[in-house]
Design a protein around this motif. Structure first.
Motif, PDB file in Angstrom:
ATOM      1  N   GLY A 457       9.958 -57.839 -61.522  1.00 21.36           N
ATOM      2  CA  GLY A 457       8.859 -58.502 -60.360  1.00 21.36           C
ATOM      3  C   GLY A 457       8.575 -57.237 -59.949  1.00 21.36           C
ATOM      4  N   ASP A 458       6.829 -57.858 -58.869  1.00 19.57           N
ATOM      5  CA  ASP A 458       6.381 -56.909 -57.921  1.00 19.57           C
ATOM      6  C   ASP A 458       7.074 -57.263 -57.400  1.00 19.57           C
ATOM      7  N   VAL A 459       8.144 -56.793 -56.454  1.00 14.69           N
ATOM      8  CA  VAL A 459       8.310 -56.424 -55.624  1.00 14.69           C
ATOM      9  C   VAL A 459       8.539 -54.907 -54.710  1.00 14.69           C
ATOM     10  N   SER A 460       8.187 -54.766 -53.125  1.00 18.55           N
ATOM     11  CA  SER A 460       8.585 -53.843 -52.698  1.00 18.55           C
ATOM     12  C   SER A 460       9.421 -53.553 -51.605  1.00 18.55           C
ATOM     13  N   PHE A 461      10.022 -53.461 -51.060  1.00 18.13           N
ATOM     14  CA  PHE A 461      11.681 -53.558 -49.843  1.00 18.13           C
ATOM     15  C   PHE A 461      11.503 -52.500 -49.281  1.00 18.13           C
ATOM     16  N   ILE A 462      12.570 -52.851 -47.879  1.00 10.96           N
ATOM     17  CA  ILE A 462      13.253 -51.495 -46.916  1.00 10.96           C
ATOM     18  C   ILE A 462      14.566 -52.323 -46.940  1.00 10.96           C
ATOM     19  N   LEU A 463      15.566 -51.781 -47.237  1.00  9.49           N
ATOM     20  CA  LEU A 463      16.825 -51.710 -47.168  1.00  9.49           C
ATOM     21  C   LEU A 463      17.587 -50.857 -46.180  1.00  9.49           C
ATOM     22  N   PRO A 464      17.846 -51.058 -44.975  1.00 11.37           N
ATOM     23  CA  PRO A 464      18.686 -50.248 -44.145  1.00 11.37           C
ATOM     24  C   PRO A 464      20.029 -49.733 -43.818  1.00 11.37           C
ATOM     25  N   PHE A 465      20.325 -49.195 -43.192  1.00 12.39           N
ATOM     26  CA  PHE A 465      22.265 -48.271 -44.073  1.00 12.39           C
ATOM     27  C   PHE A 465      22.686 -47.840 -42.236  1.00 12.39           C
ATOM     28  N   THR A 478      21.369 -55.483 -48.111  1.00 16.28           N
ATOM     29  CA  THR A 478      20.954 -56.257 -49.600  1.00 16.28           C
ATOM     30  C   THR A 478      19.351 -57.323 -49.107  1.00 16.28           C
ATOM     31  N   ALA A 479      18.650 -56.990 -48.018  1.00 13.28           N
ATOM     32  CA  ALA A 479      17.808 -58.083 -47.860  1.00 13.28           C
ATOM     33  C   ALA A 479      17.103 -57.035 -46.889  1.00 13.28           C
ATOM     34  N   GLN A 480      15.112 -57.340 -46.521  1.00 14.49           N
ATOM     35  CA  GLN A 480      14.592 -56.480 -46.116  1.00 14.49           C
ATOM     36  C   GLN A 480      15.066 -57.210 -44.448  1.00 14.49           C
ATOM     37  N   LEU A 481      14.974 -55.950 -43.392  1.00 16.43           N
ATOM     38  CA  LEU A 481      15.078 -55.531 -42.172  1.00 16.43           C
ATOM     39  C   LEU A 481      13.462 -56.248 -41.754  1.00 16.43           C
ATOM     40  N   LEU A 482      13.340 -57.361 -40.582  1.00 11.23           N
ATOM     41  CA  LEU A 482      12.136 -57.797 -40.876  1.00 11.23           C
ATOM     42  C   LEU A 482      11.913 -57.031 -38.650  1.00 11.23           C
ATOM     43  N   GLN A 493      14.185 -62.483 -47.764  1.00 17.26           N
ATOM     44  CA  GLN A 493      15.074 -62.046 -49.002  1.00 17.26           C
ATOM     45  C   GLN A 493      14.296 -61.470 -49.824  1.00 17.26           C
ATOM     46  N   ILE A 494      15.049 -60.717 -50.497  1.00 18.52           N
ATOM     47  CA  ILE A 494      14.201 -60.110 -51.679  1.00 18.52           C
ATOM     48  C   ILE A 494      14.082 -61.090 -53.075  1.00 18.52           C
ATOM     49  N   ASP A 495      13.425 -61.135 -53.704  1.00 21.05           N
ATOM     50  CA  ASP A 495      13.186 -62.220 -54.998  1.00 21.05           C
ATOM     51  C   ASP A 495      14.206 -61.236 -55.714  1.00 21.05           C
ATOM     52  N   GLY A 496      14.219 -61.756 -56.516  1.00 23.82           N
ATOM     53  CA  GLY A 496      15.822 -61.481 -57.205  1.00 23.82           C
ATOM     54  C   GLY A 496      16.953 -60.818 -56.751  1.00 23.82           C
ATOM     55  N   ILE A 497      17.386 -60.852 -55.631  1.00 30.70           N
ATOM     56  CA  ILE A 497      18.813 -59.983 -55.194  1.00 30.70           C
ATOM     57  C   ILE A 497      18.865 -60.890 -53.605  1.00 30.70           C
ATOM     58  N   ASP A 498      20.228 -60.986 -54.150  1.00 33.26           N
ATOM     59  CA  ASP A 498      20.901 -61.837 -52.908  1.00 33.26           C
ATOM     60  C   ASP A 498      21.614 -61.248 -51.559  1.00 33.26           C
ATOM     61  N   PRO A 499      21.248 -61.563 -50.758  1.00 34.11           N
ATOM     62  CA  PRO A 499      21.249 -61.098 -49.909  1.00 34.11           C
ATOM     63  C   PRO A 499      22.899 -60.607 -48.907  1.00 34.11           C
ATOM     64  N   GLU A 500      23.416 -59.380 -49.264  1.00 35.82           N
ATOM     65  CA  GLU A 500      24.814 -59.289 -49.074  1.00 35.82           C
ATOM     66  C   GLU A 500      25.273 -58.076 -47.443  1.00 35.82           C
ATOM     67  N   TYR A 501      26.056 -58.848 -46.736  1.00 35.02           N
ATOM     68  CA  TYR A 501      25.967 -57.984 -45.467  1.00 35.02           C
ATOM     69  C   TYR A 501      27.329 -57.230 -45.070  1.00 35.02           C
ATOM     70  N   LYS A 502      27.053 -55.729 -45.715  1.00 36.85           N
ATOM     71  CA  LYS A 502      28.537 -54.909 -44.720  1.00 36.85           C
ATOM     72  C   LYS A 502      28.680 -54.487 -43.750  1.00 36.85           C
ATOM     73  N   PHE A 503      29.811 -54.440 -43.444  1.00 39.86           N
ATOM     74  CA  PHE A 503      29.724 -54.190 -41.703  1.00 39.86           C
ATOM     75  C   PHE A 503      30.461 -52.668 -41.845  1.00 39.86           C
ATOM     76  N   GLU A 504      30.759 -52.328 -40.286  1.00 41.69           N
ATOM     77  CA  GLU A 504      31.475 -50.652 -40.406  1.00 41.69           C
ATOM     78  C   GLU A 504      32.778 -50.935 -40.733  1.00 41.69           C
ATOM     79  N   ASP A 505      33.269 -51.874 -39.979  1.00 43.16           N
ATOM     80  CA  ASP A 505      34.592 -53.154 -40.163  1.00 43.16           C
ATOM     81  C   ASP A 505      35.189 -53.289 -41.419  1.00 43.16           C
ATOM     82  N   GLY A 506      34.974 -53.151 -41.998  1.00 44.20           N
ATOM     83  CA  GLY A 506      34.870 -53.861 -43.700  1.00 44.20           C
ATOM     84  C   GLY A 506      34.812 -55.233 -44.045  1.00 44.20           C
TER      85      GLY A 506
END
Length: 699
Positions: A457-465, A478-482, A493-506
């Motif tokens: 779809g029509d999506v534009s987004f920014i993902l942090p790492f 996997t969500a856009q930092l606001l 939340q980006i259309d069509g993408i489920d939010p997932e957050y992973k931290f350095e501790d695993g």
């Protein structure tokens, strides 16, 4: 499929190579490096919106500037059109709607910096590019270092300075920059002479700019003296064609700063001197990202919210470190004592523009309402205002495959990184085209591998790492930092993408709302996030309401009752506001509150086919050099509040109230919308001409 990046090449930081920079009385410094701007010794990305004070009423300035501030703007840029202030030689006018001092003071009160674009030549679709007729009729060359012209330029600069003296950054004021001339592509000595003249008079500011575009070589500028600023428009309504143009290249991650399409109607492709602009000396800065566009008679364009949002996101991903929009707020041309002030073929310009209308179909309308651009662009602005300090030093790194605008199947992506952490930019939008879905996308930044996502779809987004947070390093989201508050990070939340957050501790968390080590991580739906506003340091989310702050009070841009939510450190508190301004807490049984919605009686279209009550003030403007049938309608409204929507189909339209032209436009497929107060209590008529197949149109 795994998507990787080209080899990262960090650009060496260079300071003190430009004759710029300055501090305020508190010792805060604004300076310019070759990579980014600095404020208070820290990297800073300003967000600049163009709003022309002389194209609006002074009674509106402060309110509109507060709305701009709420939309994430930090700098307001404005032209001074010479013809507005000295239409008759020797007769200067800085009063009323031409009071630049009041405008700058209103901007300061609203919390905005100011960049003045003082010309002398401005363009801005103004008659003669802003030059008074009397100046155009002189027998010496204009925009040149000859003695006669420079003498007139001195007077013009001196008159402006008299108005704004004491309001510069060095004085504790909010004027932080000056732009000289506009679209002067091949005369570096003249640009330098204008800067020296301004400094002699007293224009001392941390930043001096000129427009940098010119064919493929860049404008010839005095290298150490100014910062070149660039633009990007999604269409070219000035193009000498009524055909559809090729797909815009501004929706792929191409780091070329110079949009050679800008000014193509005026600029000739020549490079006799062998000049090449040394881009590496300057931060990537823009002044004319097209948040909208002004239709010409022969090219009618409609800019959508996604058109503007994806454009700005792509340029940010390409390294843009000063976000500048033209226009951000529309306006209305004045009519002078001797002529109209619009640019037209009659004034020697290649294109025709409306007499009054300068709405620009942009983020904020001529009358202070907002469009989708305002809401979507603020997603970027919130991010940049909170995280620009870490983003600004990051270098752009392109994808392993260069993607062209007409490639509708490949993933469009890039990143900005410091070598370990950063942000991935993905744009899955192309104006006037549909992109194919890209599934099973695995982004590998070199330091982080994201989980598989589908880009549809029509999506534009920014993902942090590898983002440092008070709860530990966020390996990816996997969500856009606001934005953030003292104890919370907010995402979209980006259309069509489920939010997932992973931290350095695993730890991996799949939730829209969680707390880690006392820090909240909140994921908003896009439908809510577009109404998120940072006001007075707090995060507010309007319930379908565009909120802004004025004199310490939370207001909404439209009329009527409304609801909003404010982050209180632990969650969102729900607030309601009645028409009378009374606030109340919304309880669980909020449905029992019947909030009023402003309702206005629709105008009546009367007396079909009546004879013309009077001749139009400017009859040729509706005919455009050929015979067109005209239709007249009488307009009536029963109250001055609210707006009037007028449905018609035609080529051009004008509205007269008591014989005075009060509104006009070229038809772009939308209703003509005006404030009811323009015609209330007056004998008012709409006149429009028949639509013929002699223009490019997107409706």
């Amino acid at each position: 499929m795994i998507y990787k990046f080209k080899q990262s090449e960090s650009k060496e930081l260079v300071r003190d190579h430009l004759k710029m920079g300055g501090s305020n009385p508190d010792g805060e410094m604004i300076s310019v490096t070759n990579k980014y701007f600095e404020k208070g010794g820290k990297p800073w990305i300003g967000i600049m919106g163009e709003y022309h004070f002389s194209r609006d009423s002074r009674d509106n300035w402060y309110d509109e500037l507060c709305k701009m501030k709420a939309g994430g703007i930090t700098i307001v840029a404005t032209y001074l059109f010479w013809i507005y202030h000295e239409e008759i030689e020797g007769e200067f006018d800085f009063s009323g709607d031409l009071d630049i001092r009041k405008f700058v003071e209103d901007a300061r009160r609203a919390g905005l910096y100011v960049i003045l674009r003082i010309g002398p030549w401005a363009h801005g679709e103004c008659r003669n590019g802003g030059f008074p007729d009397w100046l155009v009729q002189k027998d010496y060359k204009l925009r040149d270092n000859n003695e006669q012209y420079m003498a007139k330029a001195r007077i013009w600069y001196e008159k402006i300075y008299e108005q704004v003296k004491g309001l510069f950054y060095k004085d504790g004021g909010n004027i932080i920059g000056i732009q000289f001339e506009n679209e002067l592509v091949d005369n570096a000595p003249h640009l330098l002479a204008l800067k020296k003249l301004a400094l002699e008079i007293g224009y001392e500011a941390p930043i001096y700019t000129v427009t940098g575009w010119n064919s493929i070589y860049g404008a010839e500028i005095p290298v150490e003296e100014v910062v070149p600023v660039f633009g990007a428009y999604v269409e070219a309504p000035w193009a000498d064609s009524t055909d559809k143009l090729p797909l815009s290249p501004h929706y792929v991650f191409n780091t070329t700063r110079n949009d050679t399409a800008i000014g193509a109607d005026l600029i000739k492709d020549s490079n006799e001197s062998g000049w090449q602009l040394p881009y590496e000396n300057y931060p990537y800065a823009t002044c004319e990202l097209g948040a909208g566009l002004h239709s010409t008679h022969h090219r009618r364009v409609v800019v959508s919210g996604m058109d503007a949002y994806a454009l700005s996101l792509v340029k940010l991903g390409c390294g843009n470190n000063l976000i500048g929009y033209y226009m951000y707020h529309g306006g209305t041309n004045k009519i002078g004592k001797l002529s109209t002030f619009n640019e037209s073929k009659a004034s020697g310009y290649p294109n025709d523009y409306p007499i009054l209308n300068y709405d620009f179909h942009t983020a904020m309308t001529s009358y202070g309402e907002v469009r989708d651009q305002y809401r979507l662009l603020n997603l970027i602005h919130l991010f940049v205002n909170d995280f620009g300090q870490i983003l600004a030093p990051m270098d752009n790194v392109g994808s392993t495959k260069d993607v062209a605008a007409d490639d509708l199947t490949s993933l469009r992506y890039a990143m900005r990184t410091d070598g370990r952490s950063g942000f991935v930019f993905i744009n899955h939008y192309q104006r006037l085209a549909s992109l194919s879905d890209v599934t099973d996308v695995v982004i590998d930044t070199g330091s982080v591998v994201f989980p598989s996502i589908d880009v549809k779809g029509d999506v534009s987004f920014i993902l942090p790492f590898n983002l440092k947070t008070e709860a530990g390093v966020l390996t990816y989201a996997t969500a856009q930092l606001l934005c953030k508050t003292d104890n919370a990070y907010f995402f979209v939340q980006i259309d069509g993408i489920d939010p997932e957050y992973k931290f350095e501790d695993g730890s991996v968390i799949r939730s829209n709302d969680f707390v880690k080590y006392g820090i909240h991580f909140v994921t908003l739906k896009l439908s809510d996030a577009i109404y998120a506003r940072k006001l007075d340091g707090k995060l507010y989310v309007g319930d379908g309401a565009d909120l802004y702050e004025e004199d310490g009070k939370i207001r909404q841009i439209s009329e009527g009752s409304y609801e909003y939510h404010v982050w209180n450190g632990q969650g969102f508190e729900d607030i309601g506001v009645l028409d009378n301004g009374e606030h109340f807490i919304i309880e669980a049984d909020a449905d029992r509150y019947k909030l009023l919605q402003g309702a206005f009686k629709k105008p009546e279209l009367l007396q079909e086919g009546i004879d013309e009550p009077f001749a139009p003030l400017y009859p040729d403007e509706l005919n455009m050099g050929c015979k067109r049938q005209r239709f007249w309608r009488k307009l009536t409204v029963d109250k001055p509040e609210g707006f009037v929507n007028i449905r018609y189909e035609g080529d051009a339209a004008q509205i007269y109230a008591d014989g005075k032209l009060v509104a006009d436009e070229y038809y772009i497929g939308e209703k003509l919308r005006i404030p009811a107060k323009l015609i209330y209590g007056k004998e008012s008529y709409l006149v429009y001409s028949e639509l013929k197949d002699d223009c490019y149109r997107e409706f």
